[in-house]
Design an enzyme around this catalytic site. Structure first.
Site, PDB file in Angstrom:
ATOM      1  N   ASP A  50       0.726  -1.292   0.137  1.00 24.25           N
ATOM      2  CA  ASP A  50      -0.026  -0.238   0.193  1.00 24.25           C
ATOM      3  C   ASP A  50       1.113   1.135   0.040  1.00 24.25           C
ATOM      4  O   ASP A  50       1.466   1.423   0.847  1.00 24.25           O
ATOM      5  CB  ASP A  50      -0.879  -0.107   1.408  1.00 24.25           C
ATOM      6  CG  ASP A  50      -1.905  -0.905   1.303  1.00 24.25           C
ATOM      7  OD1 ASP A  50      -2.612  -1.176   0.354  1.00 24.25           O
ATOM      8  OD2 ASP A  50      -2.467  -1.225   2.287  1.00 24.25           O
ATOM      9  N   ASN A  88      -4.268  -9.034   4.095  1.00 24.18           N
ATOM     10  CA  ASN A  88      -5.255  -8.100   5.557  1.00 24.18           C
ATOM     11  C   ASN A  88      -5.926  -9.157   6.170  1.00 24.18           C
ATOM     12  O   ASN A  88      -5.717  -9.278   7.802  1.00 24.18           O
ATOM     13  CB  ASN A  88      -6.111  -6.777   4.947  1.00 24.18           C
ATOM     14  CG  ASN A  88      -5.333  -6.118   4.709  1.00 24.18           C
ATOM     15  OD1 ASN A  88      -3.661  -5.616   4.860  1.00 24.18           O
ATOM     16  ND2 ASN A  88      -5.380  -5.274   3.598  1.00 24.18           N
ATOM     17  N   THR A 121     -22.760  -4.899   5.860  1.00 25.31           N
ATOM     18  CA  THR A 121     -21.801  -4.166   5.925  1.00 25.31           C
ATOM     19  C   THR A 121     -22.476  -1.944   6.354  1.00 25.31           C
ATOM     20  O   THR A 121     -21.922  -2.542   4.506  1.00 25.31           O
ATOM     21  CB  THR A 121     -20.625  -4.563   7.447  1.00 25.31           C
ATOM     22  OG1 THR A 121     -19.791  -3.956   6.014  1.00 25.31           O
ATOM     23  CG2 THR A 121     -19.631  -5.206   7.138  1.00 25.31           C
ATOM     24  N   GLY A 142     -20.898  -0.080   7.940  1.00 29.84           N
ATOM     25  CA  GLY A 142     -19.974   1.125   8.022  1.00 29.84           C
ATOM     26  C   GLY A 142     -20.285   1.502   9.750  1.00 29.84           C
ATOM     27  O   GLY A 142     -20.351   0.577  10.711  1.00 29.84           O
ATOM     28  N   ASP A 144      -8.294   6.595   9.907  1.00 30.68           N
ATOM     29  CA  ASP A 144      -7.955   5.725   9.096  1.00 30.68           C
ATOM     30  C   ASP A 144      -9.127   4.680   8.822  1.00 30.68           C
ATOM     31  O   ASP A 144      -8.895   3.596   9.347  1.00 30.68           O
ATOM     32  CB  ASP A 144      -6.367   4.920   7.958  1.00 30.68           C
ATOM     33  CG  ASP A 144      -5.423   4.522   6.888  1.00 30.68           C
ATOM     34  OD1 ASP A 144      -7.232   4.362   6.074  1.00 30.68           O
ATOM     35  OD2 ASP A 144      -4.930   4.450   6.925  1.00 30.68           O
ATOM     36  N   ALA A 169      -8.372  -0.729   6.511  1.00 35.10           N
ATOM     37  CA  ALA A 169      -8.128  -2.027   7.491  1.00 35.10           C
ATOM     38  C   ALA A 169      -9.628  -2.073   8.096  1.00 35.10           C
ATOM     39  O   ALA A 169      -9.876  -3.182   8.078  1.00 35.10           O
ATOM     40  CB  ALA A 169      -7.242  -2.356   7.655  1.00 35.10           C
ATOM     41  N   ALA A 170     -10.945  -1.323   7.382  1.00 37.64           N
ATOM     42  CA  ALA A 170     -11.340  -1.397   8.679  1.00 37.64           C
ATOM     43  C   ALA A 170     -12.834  -2.715   8.162  1.00 37.64           C
ATOM     44  O   ALA A 170     -13.172  -3.955   8.576  1.00 37.64           O
ATOM     45  CB  ALA A 170     -12.790  -0.563   8.810  1.00 37.64           C
ATOM     46  N   SER A 199      -2.649  -1.201  11.186  1.00 38.11           N
ATOM     47  CA  SER A 199      -3.697  -1.180  12.694  1.00 38.11           C
ATOM     48  C   SER A 199      -5.200  -2.320  13.262  1.00 38.11           C
ATOM     49  O   SER A 199      -5.766  -2.398  13.461  1.00 38.11           O
ATOM     50  CB  SER A 199      -4.890  -0.148  11.389  1.00 38.11           C
ATOM     51  OG  SER A 199      -5.749  -1.201   9.883  1.00 38.11           O
TER      52      SER A 199
END
Length: 301
Positions: A13, A43, A220, A222, A246, A249-250, A291
């Site tokens: 990235d 990830n 999902t 958020g 940020d 990667a959520a 993260s």
């Protein structure tokens, strides 16, 4: 505990902060820039492994500096990397990320990610897995290889989790090979025509996807939480509130952490709550894999 086999992308990235998004032909000033290991597949594998899953990565990198760094990073996490190919004369995949006002825009360069063959994935499944182990994949590898690999995994009686991101149409015949389909709002709209903004919208979209043949679905939203559905029930789990730094990667953190929960035989509600906490923690830090939280931090939160 069930094994988790992740067939997916490995990207480096390249991420930069910007106060605005440049228009066509425009050059603007950016802020903090950093390079970090990423790729949706990698990830998700890291998220599963950091929670304690037995995780295996199936993928491909170039025989270059980024490829070596990505593989070393996963090995450091104790992820089994025996089925990561190293391709000569092909660059490792990259992701160009613009971070803007708590959100992000991403451009992918697939590179070696598109060199993985169905035969390679099938060999990994045959050598690693047992019945009811978990097979997790996305759409950052070659489209046809991803679809056929999921079919092969289902034929081997694995529990298949599919995250069709970046959003692409799923052929009708593939839905029957999906045990759990995990999509965000944009992916839901691509597949059903519904961009869900609340639990009721999610239920409508889930019904359409179940009718197509998938056994269960999570949508999902958020900060709006997530909704699960199958033929018998719906579950809504609200988001956990944290400070947004940020969001890169959520989604991957949610999916990898959820896969861990299922591998540890959690009920779906408990797995969703666990994954929601993990995703909330991930957005409080910059970067992709940097993260992703560890199990002890998720349980404490």
């Amino acid at each position: 505990m069930k094994k988790i086999l992740v067939f997916g992308s490995l990207n480096m990235d390249l991420s930069i902060q910007a106060n605005d998004i440049p228009r066509n032909g425009e050059t603007i000033d950016g802020g903090a820039f950093f390079i970090s290991p990423g790729g949706k597949g990698a990830n998700q594998a890291v998220a599963a492994q950091r929670s304690g899953a037995h995780t295996y990565m199936i993928g491909s990198v170039g025989d270059d500096v980024f490829g070596k760094q990505l593989t070393t990073s996963l090995e450091r996490e104790k992820i089994d990397c025996d089925f990561i190919l190293k391709e000569k004369d092909v660059s490792t995949g990259i992701a160009m990320i613009i971070r803007n006002k708590g959100d992000n825009r991403i451009i992918l360069g697939a590179g070696a990610n598109h060199d993985v063959t169905v035969e390679h994935v099938e060999e990994a499944i045959r050598k690693i897995s047992h019945t009811n182990d978990i097979f997790l994949t996305q759409f950052e590898n070659d489209y046809e290889v991803v679809l056929e690999s999921m079919t092969k995994a289902k034929q081997q009686k694995l529990f298949t989790i599919f995250n069709p991101a970046p959003a692409k149409i799923i052929p009708a015949k593939i839905y029957k090979s999906i045990d759990l389909l995990i999509v965000n709002q944009w992916e839901s709209e691509m597949l059903t025509g519904i961009y869900p903004k609340n639990e009721e919208d999610c239920q409508k979209a889930i019904r359409l996807l179940i009718d197509k043949g998938t056994r269960s679905v999570i949508i999902t939203m958020g900060a709006g939480g997530s909704t699960y559905g199958n033929c018998d029930q719906y579950l809504f789990i609200p988001s956990s509130q944290t400070t947004v730094v940020d969001t890169t990667a959520a989604g991957d953190t949610y999916i990898g952490s959820l896969a861990y929960g299922l591998s540890a035989d959690m009920e779906i509600k408990a797995a969703m709550i666990y994954a929601t906490k993990a995703a909330a923690l991930s957005i409080t830090k910059q970067g992709a894999q940097e993260s992703i939280p560890y199990k002890k931090d998720i349980e404490k939160f």
